[in-house]
Design an enzyme around this catalytic site. Sequence first.
Site, PDB file in Angstrom:
ATOM      1  N   ASP A  29      14.085  39.858   0.622  1.00  0.00           N
ATOM      2  CA  ASP A  29      13.992  40.365   1.988  1.00  0.00           C
ATOM      3  C   ASP A  29      15.762  40.346   1.877  1.00  0.00           C
ATOM      4  O   ASP A  29      16.497  38.540   2.443  1.00  0.00           O
ATOM      5  CB  ASP A  29      13.005  39.194   2.965  1.00  0.00           C
ATOM      6  CG  ASP A  29      13.024  39.863   3.663  1.00  0.00           C
ATOM      7  OD1 ASP A  29      11.224  40.715   3.579  1.00  0.00           O
ATOM      8  OD2 ASP A  29      13.571  40.325   5.192  1.00  0.00           O
ATOM      9  N   ILE A  30      15.857  40.845   3.092  1.00  0.00           N
ATOM     10  CA  ILE A  30      17.593  40.953   3.644  1.00  0.00           C
ATOM     11  C   ILE A  30      17.607  40.763   4.790  1.00  0.00           C
ATOM     12  O   ILE A  30      18.854  40.014   4.912  1.00  0.00           O
ATOM     13  CB  ILE A  30      17.721  43.133   3.507  1.00  0.00           C
ATOM     14  CG1 ILE A  30      19.266  42.997   3.797  1.00  0.00           C
ATOM     15  CG2 ILE A  30      16.931  42.879   5.090  1.00  0.00           C
ATOM     16  CD1 ILE A  30      19.269  42.784   2.375  1.00  0.00           C
ATOM     17  N   HIS A  93       3.750  45.465   1.251  1.00  0.00           N
ATOM     18  CA  HIS A  93       4.470  44.081   0.455  1.00  0.00           C
ATOM     19  C   HIS A  93       4.311  43.018   0.702  1.00  0.00           C
ATOM     20  O   HIS A  93       3.278  42.429   1.883  1.00  0.00           O
ATOM     21  CB  HIS A  93       6.215  43.988   1.672  1.00  0.00           C
ATOM     22  CG  HIS A  93       6.077  44.310   2.870  1.00  0.00           C
ATOM     23  ND1 HIS A  93       5.907  45.691   3.242  1.00  0.00           N
ATOM     24  CD2 HIS A  93       6.127  43.800   3.781  1.00  0.00           C
ATOM     25  CE1 HIS A  93       6.277  45.677   4.896  1.00  0.00           C
ATOM     26  NE2 HIS A  93       6.315  44.403   4.909  1.00  0.00           N
ATOM     27  N   HIS A  95       5.376  39.103   1.075  1.00  0.00           N
ATOM     28  CA  HIS A  95       6.929  37.783   1.695  1.00  0.00           C
ATOM     29  C   HIS A  95       5.791  37.526   0.676  1.00  0.00           C
ATOM     30  O   HIS A  95       4.676  36.124   0.458  1.00  0.00           O
ATOM     31  CB  HIS A  95       6.323  37.480   3.076  1.00  0.00           C
ATOM     32  CG  HIS A  95       6.803  39.087   4.092  1.00  0.00           C
ATOM     33  ND1 HIS A  95       7.609  38.753   4.193  1.00  0.00           N
ATOM     34  CD2 HIS A  95       6.163  39.908   4.461  1.00  0.00           C
ATOM     35  CE1 HIS A  95       8.009  39.605   5.060  1.00  0.00           C
ATOM     36  NE2 HIS A  95       6.661  40.613   5.340  1.00  0.00           N
TER      37      HIS A  95
HETATM   38  P1  AMP Z   1       6.941  43.967   8.002  1.00  0.00           P
HETATM   39  O1  AMP Z   1       6.833  45.702   7.716  1.00  0.00           O
HETATM   40  O2  AMP Z   1       7.180  43.245   9.377  1.00  0.00           O
HETATM   41  O3  AMP Z   1       7.085  43.022   7.358  1.00  0.00           O
HETATM   42  O4  AMP Z   1       8.880  43.744   6.985  1.00  0.00           O
HETATM   43  C1  AMP Z   1       9.054  44.529   6.807  1.00  0.00           C
HETATM   44  C2  AMP Z   1      10.007  43.365   5.927  1.00  0.00           C
HETATM   45  O5  AMP Z   1      11.542  43.908   5.687  1.00  0.00           O
HETATM   46  C3  AMP Z   1      10.861  42.341   6.914  1.00  0.00           C
HETATM   47  O6  AMP Z   1      11.176  41.818   6.714  1.00  0.00           O
HETATM   48  C4  AMP Z   1      12.753  43.441   7.139  1.00  0.00           C
HETATM   49  O7  AMP Z   1      13.515  42.673   6.509  1.00  0.00           O
HETATM   50  C5  AMP Z   1      12.893  43.271   5.298  1.00  0.00           C
HETATM   51  N1  AMP Z   1      13.099  44.027   5.379  1.00  0.00           N
HETATM   52  C6  AMP Z   1      13.524  46.231   5.389  1.00  0.00           C
HETATM   53  N2  AMP Z   1      14.665  46.995   5.109  1.00  0.00           N
HETATM   54  C7  AMP Z   1      15.298  45.829   3.661  1.00  0.00           C
HETATM   55  C8  AMP Z   1      15.814  46.364   2.872  1.00  0.00           C
HETATM   56  N3  AMP Z   1      16.460  47.117   2.720  1.00  0.00           N
HETATM   57  N4  AMP Z   1      15.475  45.687   1.366  1.00  0.00           N
HETATM   58  C9  AMP Z   1      15.327  43.939   1.836  1.00  0.00           C
HETATM   59  N5  AMP Z   1      14.328  43.354   2.867  1.00  0.00           N
HETATM   60  C10 AMP Z   1      14.090  44.491   3.493  1.00  0.00           C
END
Ligand code: AMP
Length: 130
Positions: A29-30, A93, A95
Site C-alpha cells: 500500500d502506497i 482489495h 488489506h
Molecule cells: P480503500 O478503498 O479505502 O481501502 O483505499 C484504497 C487503498 O489503496 C488505500 O489504503 C490507498 O493507500 C491504497 N492505494 C491507492 N492507490 C494506490 C497505489 N497506486 N499503489 C498502492 N496503494 C494504493
Amino acid sequence: MPTIFTKIINGEIPCFKVAEDENFLAFLDINPNAKGHTLCIPKKEVNKILDLDEETYVQLMLFSRKVGKALEKTVDCKRVGMSVIGLEVPHVHVHLIPLNEMKEATFQHKVKLSNEELAELAEAIGAKVE
Ligand code: AMP
C-alpha cells in the site's frame, strides 16, 4: 474506465510488487498504516468482495493467507490483521496490516517509508512467499 488497480496490473502504473500469480497480485500500500501494509487483489476487476464468484473469493483468501504468512515472517508484529474495508478504490482489495497496536488498524495512523525502503520490503516479503 479501468480502476487504478487494473492499471497497476497492466503495468501502466508502478507498484512495489510482493507476489503475483495468474489471477492475483499483492503489492505494498502506497500510504501504509504500518510498515509492510500490503494489498492483495484479484486481476479480475470487481468492485465489491461479496460480488466475487465463489471460486475467486476462496482463491483470493488463500492467496492473501500465503502472502500474510510471508509478511508475518518479515515484519516484526504481534499478528497480521486482514481487512476488507474502504470506499476509495472500486476494485476488491484485502488489506494485510502488520499490527503491534490497534491504532494501526484504524486507517487514521499512517507511516512514511522511502521508495528504497518500500522496494526492499516488497522484495523481502516476496522472497518468503511459498
Ligand atoms: P480503500 O478503498 O479505502 O481501502 O483505499 C484504497 C487503498 O489503496 C488505500 O489504503 C490507498 O493507500 C491504497 N492505494 C491507492 N492507490 C494506490 C497505489 N497506486 N499503489 C498502492 N496503494 C494504493
